[in-house]
Scaffold this motif. Sequence first.
Motif, mmCIF file in Angstrom:
data_model
loop_
_atom_site.group_PDB
_atom_site.id
_atom_site.type_symbol
_atom_site.label_atom_id
_atom_site.label_comp_id
_atom_site.label_asym_id
_atom_site.label_seq_id
_atom_site.Cartn_x
_atom_site.Cartn_y
_atom_site.Cartn_z
ATOM 1 N N UNK A 785 0.832 -1.202 0.000
ATOM 2 C CA UNK A 785 0.000 0.000 0.000
ATOM 3 C C UNK A 785 0.867 1.253 0.000
ATOM 4 N N UNK A 786 0.271 2.346 -0.446
ATOM 5 C CA UNK A 786 0.983 3.617 -0.402
ATOM 6 C C UNK A 786 1.324 3.956 1.052
ATOM 7 N N UNK A 787 2.537 4.361 1.266
ATOM 8 C CA UNK A 787 2.989 4.621 2.626
ATOM 9 C C UNK A 787 3.970 5.777 2.624
ATOM 10 N N UNK A 788 3.958 6.548 3.717
ATOM 11 C CA UNK A 788 4.915 7.647 3.860
ATOM 12 C C UNK A 788 6.285 7.133 4.283
ATOM 13 N N UNK A 789 6.375 5.858 4.584
ATOM 14 C CA UNK A 789 7.623 5.232 4.984
ATOM 15 C C UNK A 789 7.777 3.951 4.184
ATOM 16 N N UNK A 790 8.976 3.648 3.740
ATOM 17 C CA UNK A 790 9.191 2.437 2.960
ATOM 18 C C UNK A 790 10.509 1.807 3.365
ATOM 19 N N UNK A 791 10.707 0.562 2.936
ATOM 20 C CA UNK A 791 11.924 -0.166 3.291
ATOM 21 C C UNK A 791 12.453 -1.005 2.142
ATOM 22 N N UNK A 792 11.721 -1.077 1.045
ATOM 23 C CA UNK A 792 12.140 -1.845 -0.113
ATOM 24 C C UNK A 792 11.852 -1.058 -1.382
ATOM 25 N N UNK A 793 12.668 -1.279 -2.384
ATOM 26 C CA UNK A 793 12.401 -0.795 -3.742
ATOM 27 C C UNK A 793 12.440 -2.009 -4.652
ATOM 28 N N UNK A 888 15.718 -1.654 6.626
ATOM 29 C CA UNK A 888 15.639 -0.430 7.415
ATOM 30 C C UNK A 888 14.598 0.495 6.796
ATOM 31 N N UNK A 889 13.892 1.217 7.640
ATOM 32 C CA UNK A 889 12.874 2.141 7.164
ATOM 33 C C UNK A 889 13.512 3.450 6.691
ATOM 34 N N UNK A 890 12.845 4.084 5.745
ATOM 35 C CA UNK A 890 13.265 5.411 5.295
ATOM 36 C C UNK A 890 12.034 6.234 4.950
ATOM 37 N N UNK A 891 12.097 7.510 5.259
ATOM 38 C CA UNK A 891 11.037 8.459 4.895
ATOM 39 C C UNK A 891 11.561 9.446 3.852
ATOM 40 N N UNK A 892 12.529 9.000 3.110
ATOM 41 C CA UNK A 892 13.284 9.859 2.194
ATOM 42 C C UNK A 892 12.953 9.474 0.763
#
Length: 914
Positions: A785-793, A888-892
């Motif tokens: 789902x769309x999220x303001x935080x992600x950990x995978x591409x 690891x999480x990122x908001x970037x």
Amino acid sequence: MLRNGVVGNVGQPCMLRWSNRIRLTWLSFTLFIILVFFPLIAHYYLTTIDNLDDSGPRIFEPRSGNALCEVKHVQDLCRIRESVSEELLQLEAKRQELNSEIAKLNLKIESCKKSIENAKQDLLQLKNVISQTEHSYKELVAQNQPKLSLPIRLLPEKDETNFPLPKSPNSCRLHSCFDYSRCPLTSGFPVYIYPLDQYQFSALIDPLIKQAFLETARTNIYVTNNPHIACVYVVLIGELQGSTVLKSIDLEKQLHSLSYWRSDGHNHLLINLSRRSQTQNLLYNVSTGRAMVAQSTFYDMQYRPGFDLIPSPFIHAMSEPNFLEIPPQVPVKRKYLFSFQGEKIESLMSSLQEARSFEEEIEGNAPADYDDRIIATLKAVQDSKLDLVLVEFTCKNQPRPALPTEWALCGERADRLELLKLSTFVLIITPGNSHLIASTGCSMRLFEALEVGAIPVILGEHVQLPYQDTIHWSEAALVVPKPRITEVHFLLRSISDSDLLNMRHQGRFLWETYFSTSDNVLSAILSTVRTRIQIPAAPIPEEPSKEIPHKTGKTAGTDPNMADTGDLDLGPVETEPPYASPKYLRNFTVTVRDTYRAWNTAPGPFHLFPHTPLDPTLPSEAKFLGSGTGFRPIGAGAGGSGKEFQAALGGNVPREQFTVVMLTYEREEVLMNSLERLNGLPYLNKVVVVWNSPKPPSEDLIWPDIGVPIVVVRTEKNSLNNRFLPWDTIETEAILSIDDDAHLRHDEIMFGFRVWREARDRIVGFPGRYHAWDMTHQSWLYNSNYSCELSMVLTGAAFFHKYYAYLYSYIMPQAIRDMVDEYINCEDIAMNFLVSHITRKPPIKVTSRWTFRCPGCPQALSHDDSHFHERHKCINFFVKVYGYMPLLYTQFRVDSVLFKTRLPHDKTKCFKFI
């Protein structure tokens, strides 16, 4: 009269009105006659003309001159009509002829325009090639260094090298006892292992050690069957079976009689592996000459620093650890703060003759023994109940045999491991005799602690740990002097959770890399010798590309999905010649300068990579002052906005290109459309299509011409792991992994490539995903789902370094690749786990794109509910294999510079729509 006058005046207007009425009536009658009879007259004349057309002129009886004139007039009109009709037909024919000529001329004009454009492109390409050649030539002249190529492999010419022995056998060091002439830098480090039937005592060696050693040696890349070119000669001397005793004099004679001993044993390596806690120190009273010794037990007068080496115990003969039996690395703190089990039996006399003789030599000179103070302090901590600890100084069962002054192991290995799984720290008390600098018992305690994640606390700084000259043990263990035993409790409580987890993580890496399997044990021993004499490791293998021939015919058009960029180009379109990334530029600097990183960070020192994302970066001024080879700064160093930005790659590393790797399975039309969309993409080196189907492409399939080579490689089986094979046809460091149904605009691809160049050690891509925690089941979930935080591409559209393709295919645990094949899923998650595990950094997402739409494509597997259930299972299984959650999480998120910035009219944006 007045009345008459009046009457007369009134009568005049009345007369006028009647007169007007008569005129109006006459006009009306006349109009009526015209309207009624004019059609009749017209019909008469038309009929007359038609009769003249059909049957020719008729002869009328001349009733009068007027009738004759009318007939002649009609005939003149007919002739005029015929003449006009003929002229009109002729003009129409001329008009059609002129239109045809105009169409032909228009076609010629279009053809000429295309020829002019092609000629301009060819001229531009030639100019660019000339410019690049001139630039490269200037760089070579300025650098004044030719391109380095490997020298001819040097091999020893003579089998005999006579030089005097050192004054004392214990003073042997590499410079005085090792023959470097047999090991040139480019020799490849050939190792000859003596066949076991060449010396008699090999029959006494433990069969398990013997079998595992031979199996490992058979597959080792350095092992050679030609002893005449060998750099190092390996002799397996133990351990011996059970209580077998071999006299020193007999062992010495057999060693000196080896075929290539050459009187002093130079360049020989004697390996004594340990499988039990009390391993015989076979070489204590044996003259080994210039031969190196690798064993787990050493006295200080016997050990030669920098020459001999201390390997790990030989416990496992398996090819890969059973990761499911290894406890997780979290929670950080376990039931017991620390634990210790052991028994020190003073009356226990060793059967080892060298131990007895050594005790006699040092009797009366023994250093202070702190064991009594250690016991008292640890019991006090246990009794205080400030923290839950477990210390036992008496074994419940018979203790394992041990060397004098050494703490014996208690119980079976399985029981010891169960206790260690509950311990945050484990104490390892070194032997009371400080002259015993290495013992198998301590090594086994260290090995078991690392295996299950208990952080070792070694009491006694005088000991030598395995591979101590290359492994930085301070990152995985605490070494505390025995006099500080009273401060150990305070020290252990003061360490933060993050530090504890980093130490446990590093210990797991050391165990997996150097101690966990028989192959790792032998590889670590040989790599220690190779590193000491500064020979690079063997190059890591590449996957051979079995190309599928294909027909290239139609010229691809422009990308219909490409956004209008106006006058802004994205880079050199069809003008930059193919440019492969340089390989193996740091062979010897990696071996000599990066020893710490090679030995103490994944993947270890066993392979040499053509390039890595961790190579050092020059400072900015170096590209302008003496080290500018390959650099293409923006605006020649002056910078600039969009126009100058697109003319050069800029950045902190030299110019390069990227390779598109596209996995496909029996979707030819979708594949062809995707390939056409790559036409004219700047900085594209080639496209590698991984044909994952056992059925070859259709023979009549015409592949598009996109201006760069399209290489179609055949795979051995249908596997998603094939996406990440390091194919030898990939000549660039940068890889764009893309699905065959993914739609990406050229500006998006170029933006992702530029971002990746600044974060080469990470995955840089478009569709982001998230690993979510399931509170109910205390496990991980895959979230798209769309999220303001992600950990995978997802690697369906992402850049990564080829270095990770090697790690994924050859270094990553096989259990992960097996699960990918089982589910036909999760290879993208596995790659994200790997990169985050290596770098301890999250991926980088670029642009706002989250999904891909492929109109007309068959329904993807990801639309099935089972797809997500499998991905949940994959994540939790991968966590078990790694022992922790690497993601690891990122908001970037990265967007283009100057995207929303207002610019002057003479400036342009870097990317118009990103």
